[in-house]
Design a protein around this motif. Sequence first.
Motif, PDB file in Angstrom:
ATOM      1  N   HIS A 150      23.719  21.830 -29.173  1.00 60.15           N
ATOM      2  CA  HIS A 150      22.739  20.860 -28.685  1.00 60.15           C
ATOM      3  C   HIS A 150      23.424  19.530 -28.361  1.00 60.15           C
ATOM      4  O   HIS A 150      24.397  19.146 -29.019  1.00 60.15           O
ATOM      5  N   THR A 152      22.913  15.871 -28.750  1.00 62.40           N
ATOM      6  CA  THR A 152      22.079  14.944 -29.512  1.00 62.40           C
ATOM      7  C   THR A 152      22.383  13.487 -29.191  1.00 62.40           C
ATOM      8  O   THR A 152      21.652  12.595 -29.608  1.00 62.40           O
ATOM      9  N   ASP A 192      17.297  20.045 -27.683  1.00 58.78           N
ATOM     10  CA  ASP A 192      16.794  20.676 -28.907  1.00 58.78           C
ATOM     11  C   ASP A 192      16.561  22.160 -28.644  1.00 58.78           C
ATOM     12  O   ASP A 192      16.799  22.664 -27.543  1.00 58.78           O
ATOM     13  N   ALA A 196      16.288  24.469 -25.084  1.00 59.93           N
ATOM     14  CA  ALA A 196      17.228  25.581 -24.897  1.00 59.93           C
ATOM     15  C   ALA A 196      16.488  26.854 -24.509  1.00 59.93           C
ATOM     16  O   ALA A 196      16.912  27.603 -23.614  1.00 59.93           O
ATOM     17  N   HIS A 257      19.643  28.240 -30.520  1.00 62.46           N
ATOM     18  CA  HIS A 257      20.864  27.491 -30.846  1.00 62.46           C
ATOM     19  C   HIS A 257      22.063  28.193 -30.196  1.00 62.46           C
ATOM     20  O   HIS A 257      22.828  28.895 -30.855  1.00 62.46           O
TER      21      HIS A 257
END
Length: 475
Positions: A150, A152, A192, A196, A257
């Motif tokens: 991710h 961030t 996030d 995704a 993820h």
Amino acid sequence: MKQSLELRASQQLTMTPQLQQAIRLLQLPAAELSLEIREALESNVMLEPDDDTDTAAADEQSEAPGEPAVDPSEAVLGSSATDATQFGEGITVADHWDEPGSGDDSLDRHAAPSGSLQDHLQWQVDLSSLGERDRRIAAALIDALDERGHLTEPLADLLETLGGDGDIDEDDVNAVLTILQHMDPIGVAASDARQALRIQIDAMPSGTPGRAVARRAIDADWKLFGSAQQSVLRDRLGVDQATLDEALRLIRQLDPHPGSRFGETRTEYVVPDCRVRRVNGRWQVEINPEASPRIRVNDYYASLIRRGDGSRDNSLLREHLQEARWLIKSLQSRGETLQRVAECIVERQQGFLEYGEESMQPLVLRDVAEAIDMHESTVSRITSRKYILTPQGTLEFKQFFSSHVPTADGGECSATAIRARIRRQIAAEKPARPLSDSRLTEMLRDEGIHVARRTVAKYREVMGIASSTERKRLG
């Protein structure tokens, strides 16, 4: 059609093998550089370890007795040749180090590397048709990914780190981000898990069964995905159970993820490329000799070269001597560049060295490049995956770079310093009355730092600190 002759003058950078080598060595971290030197010592008889640094300069320039001055075809990278530190524009990480026709150009040469997510993505970027500017953006984005894949870090911070000198704007960053998100694994660099999944769903063919409903379900409350709550989700989406089951099966095939499967990262033992220490009240930078072993030309083998001898053995010796000189000069150039960049960074970040993160000054690559009269891409290469031993610990060079935020007195404060202050304020809060983002914003304003509440919230999230509501519940 009338034909005519026209004369035009233009400049073009020729990537000679020695320039390619110098640029590649700039990028290598200490461990890989040591391996490169070890392989060179094993493959080139003209090279030997330089255990006597006092005679290094003389050994480096040694020539066989009676050998004439090197002709232009054997010129080494030096004061009379183009230096790698003077260039950067148009030279990318993906430039191949082979001379034309020196090998097979098929995709077999570019087998995907095993290892980290960053390695895998960079491999794809190197094979892409992205230009120099977009590759710089891609490298910054890849470097900012967490272990889940991710992104961030706020795009505004990344844009500032990239220099913000007018040639890169937010639209450029977003365009490259979109390309990166559709590389393998698809959905990487999302902000996030929800984004995704959206990216993965949207990339499916429009006729995929369950795709439209799955897209809507992803935007719904995920707590409704459980069997006990599916009736609520079904009613909210306006579908029957069979259609919902089809959509949920499709979602379960996705990966929220995308970077997690690259968790088997290689263990890297950090060897500082240089260290900084205070000597007589001044901060001084020293290159770590263990990180850059010295080498020199072997006098004995150099003496075997016979002038005017065109035999195969003699030609091979001359070729090895030329390659040895190129490598030695490239290593010299790398060391000098590292020294200059490190000294500039240390000069700008003396407050951090003495007092810690709250005294970190705003600094971007462009600032260093302008201060030492080098191209920004050269500074980027020499600071990539390099470490410096400081009183604050062994730190990666990129930790010294930070975007800036205006302060009340017209000055600037680095994003790193602001995050450190937020950490300090939260660490000192009362567990029963945790500080809200609005209160943190006010406390920063009292210290002369004017930032928006949403900026404080983003910094807090980047540091992995829960919201005040969650902290109170956990406390």
